[in-house]
Design an enzyme around this catalytic site. Structure first.
Site, mmCIF file in Angstrom:
data_model
loop_
_atom_site.group_PDB
_atom_site.id
_atom_site.type_symbol
_atom_site.label_atom_id
_atom_site.label_comp_id
_atom_site.label_asym_id
_atom_site.label_seq_id
_atom_site.Cartn_x
_atom_site.Cartn_y
_atom_site.Cartn_z
ATOM 1 C CE LYS A 126 -3.682 2.150 2.779
ATOM 2 N NZ LYS A 126 -4.536 1.974 3.987
ATOM 3 C CB SER A 167 -7.197 4.424 3.314
ATOM 4 O OG SER A 167 -6.462 3.706 4.281
ATOM 5 C CB SER A 174 -7.919 1.679 6.185
ATOM 6 O OG SER A 174 -8.370 3.000 6.297
#
Length: 476
Positions: A75, A151, A175
């Site tokens: 990520k 996210s 997230s």
């Protein structure tokens, strides 16, 4: 290896093929890169490829670990890979290139994983969708008009699209669990302090942030946690010690659990009927497996559950953006970030130290109340989200109304996930349900600090009783 064969394996299955000589790490890398090349123009899950680094890692000889040769994505948020841009989905970080690996990246390398790219994230990980101005929107593979969540939306979209069986994800307010729910994946949020955030970060969001992965199989998630858990020297938090590997919990006897079913949010406000029905169906499945389920919700009367989500991110935004701008020899300016982030940054500048401590103290009171509640129950079962997968564009980062933004994200779309960030407890989203539109609707099981083993045992039991591998977006 053909893509159609590749997607039939989880990460443990691919690693077993490598060990047996049935496939080489280079062949797996080629399949993963080929899938990204052919499919990601539509999905936009991967914002930077690391082809040279991946090939070099293989050529230099991979460590022998549980995932040797398996492709992996990182990520693009606060996870340093030396020599590779970490933009955090934010213009002011668009040319930030760290010079050392994060502790977690070192552990991924030691596990034999082959990092081949960075996944999309909303600016600074602030939204329950993944639509940063810097990299553009990521689309949900189940329906391209919908968001994959945030996210860790790029990570979840990549796994749901079949690029690879699991990907790194983080969770500061949901997230991992939000995109797992929207993309039909398994998402385990570890306890506070279970995985390291260093060496440059001590904590995320006042102790609310943690890191792990989104995955298609429970055993992949458990085995990756074995490879990455444990405090690094100097870490501010230490999760309780474990008695045996997490992978050993997969298929282990679960026993009879006592589960509290909450079909509203934690203030008693109704959620979308699809989400409530998913929780009820999961409760019925648990009862059929011999568990005791009672309707009950923890009591947070008199506490502002969203207060921490106005103040603590504000302070973190101010610190991150100001620190980066000053490293560039200047002060922050509006063009550095998106409009709502800029307004939130101003709040971070203006909130007092006393208000910050007030938010921290309320967060700790929430943790104690949940701790008392969990003396009577093993887990709280609830919808993961207040609504099913949202459409792209519903969360507007161009707004200047921070209060409305926080209310939409954490009061309406994801009112249930932040609780376990505030308390530090382990929690998971399990892909047990799909609605009439064909979109995944996850359910959340949340527990206390140190409850990962118990969650993994239950998740594996649910995976066996109601397999989700036959429901996927890979060929949609």
């Amino acid at each position: 290896m053909k893509f159609e064969e590749y997607v039939g394996y989880d990460a443990m299955g691919l690693a077993a093929l490598v060990r047996s000589g049935g496939v080489t790490p280079k062949e797996l890398l080629e399949v993963a890169l080929g899938a990204i090349a052919s499919r990601d123009g539509d999905i936009n899950a991967v914002v930077e490829l690391m082809t040279d680094q991946a090939n070099a890692a293989i050529d230099n000889g991979l460590p022998q670990g549980p995932f040797t040769g398996v492709p992996f994505l990182l990520k693009n948020l606060n996870l340093a890979y030396a020599g590779v841009t970490t933009s955090n989905g934010c213009r002011v970080f668009s040319d930030f290139v760290p010079t050392e690996d994060a502790t977690l990246v070192t552990r991924y390398k030691q596990a034999g994983l082959v990092a081949l790219g960075k996944t999309n994230t909303p600016e600074l990980g602030l939204a329950a969708t993944t639509e940063p101005d810097l990299h553009g929107p990521t689309r949900n593979p189940w329906n391209r008009e919908h968001s994959p969540g945030g996210s860790s939306g790029g990570a979840a979209a990549a796994v749901a699209s079949g690029y690879l069986p699991m990907a790194h994800a983080t969770d500061g307010g949901g997230s991992i669990r939000i995109p797992a729910s929207m993309c039909g994946l398994f998402g385990l949020k570890p306890s506070r302090g279970r995985t390291p955030l260093g060496p440059t970060l001590g904590e995320g969001l006042g102790g609310m942030g943690t890191a792990h992965c989104v995955a298609r199989s429970v055993r992949d998630s458990a085995t990756l946690l074995d490879a990455t858990h444990g405090a690094a020297p100097g870490d501010p938090y230490y999760a309780p010690a474990v008695s045996r590997p997490f992978a050993d919990e997969v298929g282990a006897p679960v026993g009879q659990l006592k589960i509290a079913l909450c079909t509203t949010d934690f203030t008693g406000t109704p959620v979308h009927p699809d989400c409530a029905r998913a929780a009820v169906a999961a409760a019925e499945l648990c009862e059929s497996l011999g568990h005791i389920v009672e309707e009950a919700c923890p009591n947070f009367d008199g506490l502002d559950l969203l207060r921490a989500w106005r103040i603590i991110p504000a302070a973190n935004i101010w610190n991150a953006v100001t620190g980066r701008a000053r490293a560039m020899g200047r002060e922050p300016q509006p063009g550095d970030v998106e409009p709502v982030t800029w307004e939130w940054l101003q709040e971070g500048r203006n909130f007092s130290a006393g208000e910050y401590m007030e938010a921290i103290n309320v967060m700790h009171i929430i943790g104690r109340r949940l701790g008392l509640f969990l003396q009577d129950y093993d887990f709280v079962l609830s919808p993961t989200l207040g609504r099913p997968s949202i459409r792209l564009g519903e969360i507007d980062m161009s707004t200047q109304d921070v209060g409305a933004f926080v209310q939409l994200v954490f009061g309406e779309i994801s009112p249930l996930t932040p609780l376990f960030n505030q308390t530090g407890g382990a929690a998971m989203s399990v892909p047990l349900n799909w609605n009439e539109e064909g979109l995944p609707v996850g359910v959340q099981f949340g527990g206390g600090i140190g409850d990962e083993a118990k969650l993994i045992r239950l998740a594996a039991q649910l995976e066996d009783a109601a397999p989700w591998w036959d429901r996927h977006a890979i060929f949609s």
